[in-house]
Write a protein that holds these residues in place. Structure first.
Motif, PDB file in Angstrom:
ATOM      1  N   ILE A 131     -44.922 -65.087 -62.604  1.00 47.01           N
ATOM      2  CA  ILE A 131     -44.223 -64.405 -63.599  1.00 47.01           C
ATOM      3  C   ILE A 131     -44.912 -62.982 -63.806  1.00 47.01           C
ATOM      4  CG2 ILE A 131     -43.214 -64.206 -66.167  1.00 47.01           C
ATOM      5  CD1 ILE A 131     -43.219 -67.341 -65.919  1.00 47.01           C
ATOM      6  N   PRO A 132     -44.161 -61.899 -63.932  1.00 49.40           N
ATOM      7  CA  PRO A 132     -44.951 -60.584 -64.016  1.00 49.40           C
ATOM      8  C   PRO A 132     -45.676 -60.664 -65.327  1.00 49.40           C
ATOM      9  CG  PRO A 132     -42.517 -60.282 -63.706  1.00 49.40           C
ATOM     10  CD  PRO A 132     -42.596 -61.754 -63.847  1.00 49.40           C
ATOM     11  N   ASP A 133     -46.840 -60.000 -65.019  1.00 52.19           N
ATOM     12  CA  ASP A 133     -47.904 -59.896 -66.127  1.00 52.19           C
ATOM     13  C   ASP A 133     -47.300 -59.368 -67.430  1.00 52.19           C
ATOM     14  OD1 ASP A 133     -49.721 -60.847 -64.494  1.00 52.19           O
ATOM     15  OD2 ASP A 133     -50.541 -58.918 -63.875  1.00 52.19           O
ATOM     16  N   GLY A 134     -46.577 -58.221 -67.313  1.00 53.64           N
ATOM     17  CA  GLY A 134     -46.037 -57.745 -68.638  1.00 53.64           C
ATOM     18  C   GLY A 134     -45.087 -58.710 -69.246  1.00 53.64           C
ATOM     19  N   LEU A 135     -44.462 -59.630 -68.845  1.00 60.11           N
ATOM     20  CA  LEU A 135     -43.606 -60.662 -69.106  1.00 60.11           C
ATOM     21  C   LEU A 135     -44.143 -61.689 -70.037  1.00 60.11           C
ATOM     22  CD1 LEU A 135     -40.494 -61.171 -66.924  1.00 60.11           C
ATOM     23  CD2 LEU A 135     -40.696 -60.125 -69.094  1.00 60.11           C
ATOM     24  N   ILE A 136     -45.181 -62.238 -69.914  1.00 59.47           N
ATOM     25  CA  ILE A 136     -45.804 -63.529 -70.863  1.00 59.47           C
ATOM     26  C   ILE A 136     -47.308 -62.935 -71.151  1.00 59.47           C
ATOM     27  CG2 ILE A 136     -44.524 -65.091 -69.496  1.00 59.47           C
ATOM     28  CD1 ILE A 136     -46.889 -66.060 -67.987  1.00 59.47           C
TER      29      ILE A 136
END
Length: 338
Positions: A131-136
């Motif tokens: 999952i993209p780092d900025g999302l979680i």
């Protein structure tokens, strides 16, 4: 996409019908003789020369009880039931959506970078998750993380959005559409869980709208960038970040907007109209790898003869309905014993 069919509730409704017949047989006679009962009250009151005030009060109470019980029985004998009629992204406890006819995502597979996102994700509880780092938010598992949404639990599914304006999609437009079967349903409402974190720009746009069948889209939730505000975000490890320009959400008909943070919160809008298919459209332009938006737990509720069961919705079981019917019989017998 695989869809599942809600289990039939016909046996449950059959039992209710039988119990309603039983209840009706116990109350028809008192209803038919209610006027005679009132007449006896009048005669008895006159013969004993009772106080006029006491007589009026007793008569009023008897009429009130009769009318209230008639209303309760009418509510119980209705043919439609309020409850959940469709859902998606309900978490690990529900393995597939219900009454979801189709789902489209015009940005799926378009982004070359794994740090750009516009799709459904499943958080498995581990530190990577693809999952993209900025999302979680991974600060709770030992990472130095200052951005992202808090995942409520392992197995949590959500639709995540970050940095749709990228080298693979210069215009930044991305659209997803969920289409649900709501045939025969009325008084429909849509609930969703939202979370967001970041210093958003006024050029970012998040539009959630709905349409029945082939009609025009209308606003479902108003999501705006609040350029004059700031927001506190508490990370999973307890650190607090303060960022400007948060996102806010406003439901249909509400005069208030609510600032979103990095923890998922539930909001609900009541729709106008009805139809066979309900389309929910998310259209986004989002520029920034540290700006996260997520939605989850899409629940569509309404009046329908075949509501479905779900871990987050309490639907009366047959035994519960039987108890309700027998309680009605007891109430009538108690109130009409004079």
């Amino acid at each position: 996409m695989t869809t599942s069919t809600a289990p039939s509730l016909f046996p449950c409704f059959l039992n209710v019908a039988m119990l309603q017949s039983l209840a009706l047989s116990k109350i028809v006679e008192p209803l038919e003789i209610s006027n005679q009962t009132l007449g006896k009250v009048f005669t008895k009151a006159k013969s004993q020369r009772r106080n006029k005030t006491r007589f009026s009060t007793a008569t009023h109470k008897l009429r009130k009880k009769r009318n209230s019980l008639i209303l309760l029985f009418g509510l119980m004998s209705g043919q439609s039931y309020a409850g959940l009629i469709a859902h998606d992204l309900a978490g690990a406890s529900v393995t597939s959506p219900t009454n979801l006819v189709s789902f489209t995502n015009d940005a799926l597979g378009v982004f070359e970078s794994g740090q750009d996102g516009f799709q459904t994700y499943l958080f498995d509880g581990g530190p990577l998750n693809f999952i993209p780092d900025g999302l979680i938010d991974r600060s709770g598992v030992g990472y130095l993380d200052n951005y992202g949404l808090i995942m409520p639990k392992a197995g949590f599914s959500f639709f995540g959005v970050t940095d749709t304006v990228n080298a693979s999609n210069l215009a930044g437009d991305a659209t997803a559409v969920w289409s649900f079967d709501v045939t025969g349903s009325t008084d429909i409402s849509v609930a969703m869980d939202f979370a967001a974190m970041g210093d958003f720009e006024s050029s970012d746009s998040y539009n959630l709208s709905y349409a029945f069948d082939g009609n025009s889209y209308q606003s479902l939730f108003e999501i705006d960038v609040e350029t004059a505000l700031s927001q506190n975000y508490t990370m999973e490890n307890g650190n607090v970040r303060i960022l400007n320009d948060p996102l806010s959400v406003q439901t249909i008909g509400s005069p208030f907007s609510y600032s979103l943070n990095n923890q998922f919160q539930t909001f609900e809008s009541t729709l106008s109209g009805s139809g066979d298919l309900l389309h929910i459209q998310l259209s986004v332009v989002a520029d920034g790898g540290t700006e996260a938006f997520g939605l989850s737990n899409i629940q569509i509720s309404g009046q329908d003869a075949n509501v479905i069961s779900d871990p987050t919705i309490s639907v009366p079981e047959p035994n519960t309905l039987a108890i309700m019917a027998l309680t009605m019989v007891g109430l009538f017998r108690r109130f009409y014993s004079v």
